[in-house]
Motif scaffolding. Structure first.
Motif, PDB file in Angstrom:
ATOM      1  N   GLY A  30       0.908  -1.257  -0.238  1.00 17.53           N
ATOM      2  CA  GLY A  30      -0.300   0.267  -0.058  1.00 17.53           C
ATOM      3  C   GLY A  30       0.814   1.786  -0.392  1.00 17.53           C
ATOM      4  N   HIS A 154      -5.933  -1.349   1.991  1.00 19.12           N
ATOM      5  CA  HIS A 154      -5.664  -0.273   1.731  1.00 19.12           C
ATOM      6  C   HIS A 154      -5.850   0.312   0.278  1.00 19.12           C
ATOM      7  CE1 HIS A 154      -2.167  -2.347  -0.861  1.00 19.12           C
ATOM      8  NE2 HIS A 154      -2.118  -3.208   0.508  1.00 19.12           N
ATOM      9  N   ARG A 155      -5.574   1.491  -0.372  1.00 20.15           N
ATOM     10  CA  ARG A 155      -5.749   1.775  -1.968  1.00 20.15           C
ATOM     11  C   ARG A 155      -5.758   1.106  -2.888  1.00 20.15           C
ATOM     12  NH1 ARG A 155      -2.037   7.007  -2.145  1.00 20.15           N
ATOM     13  NH2 ARG A 155       0.396   5.384  -1.865  1.00 20.15           N
TER      14      ARG A 155
END
Length: 221
Positions: A30, A154-155
């Motif tokens: 991430g 996470h993104r």
């Protein structure tokens, strides 16, 4: 041993290099720079257009109904689903669909897609199968590795989830079956399949490097 497994053995060093590339490890953690991921989104969008074209040409050249159906279906799912995912990723960066369509290919993307299209029109069906195999199997293996490495969401979790989904696993399974059928039907093509596979695998590794370094042309017109 099926030829799909033989090819993976041949490409073991390249597979390891991809899994340990900083783009992949940082994506899994991430921590990947958003600019590098954006570059990947833009370039992979352009790549997928030609990847889908490769399946379409292979489908047109196939002689049995099952292979034709599988390949044309995969071409359609690439255009309708995987590219839609890229448009979603792009929207997160404020990139409109029409902008994606006009992105200039970086040198590595140009080399990779050029190789695929040349193989589609000049190579045998067995060579086409081997050339398209590293992208599909590689993304599944790399995403699975990233999923094991990731510590929580996470993104970049949606990226990992997409390329480890049951839908994507099904596509990869059908591609492996296509590769194995070609290996059985055209035993005299095994050396050519190996060369096509390794060329694509090398370019797959270089694609991560291209995205990570945000590769571009030294002189742009």
């Amino acid at each position: 041993m099926p030829i799909s497994d033989q090819l993976l053995e041949e490409g073991e060093e390249l597979w390891h290099a991809q899994k340990t590339h900083p783009f992949v490890t940082e994506l899994a953690d991430g921590t990947l720079d958003e600019a590098a991921f954006r570059h990947w989104v833009e370039q992979d969008y352009r790549y997928l257009l030609d990847y889908a074209r490769l399946f379409s040409v292979a489908g047109a050249r196939a002689r049995d109904e099952r292979t034709m159906t599988d390949l044309v279906s995969i071409a359609h799912s690439t255009l309708a689903e995987e590219m839609d995912l890229h448009r979603e990723f792009a929207a997160d960066y404020g990139i409109a669909p029409e902008e994606l369509e006009t992105v200039q290919k970086a040198p590595t993307c140009e080399a990779y897609t050029g190789f695929l299209i040349r193989t589609a029109y000049e190579g045998s069906l067995a060579e086409i199968a081997a050339a398209l195999y590293p992208c599909a199997q590689g993304y599944l293996d790399i995403a699975a590795h990233a999923a094991e490495r990731a510590d929580g969401e996470h993104r970049y979790t949606p990226w990992i989830e997409n390329y480890t989904s049951e839908e994507f696993r099904d596509v990869v399974g059908r591609i492996r079956e296509f590769v194995d059928r070609c290996g059985e039907q055209y035993p005299g093509e095994h050396d050519a399949m190996r060369e096509a596979f390794l060329t694509s695998a090398r370019l797959e590794h270089q694609f991560w490097e291209m995205a990570y370094t945000r590769e571009g042309w030294a002189v742009e017109s």
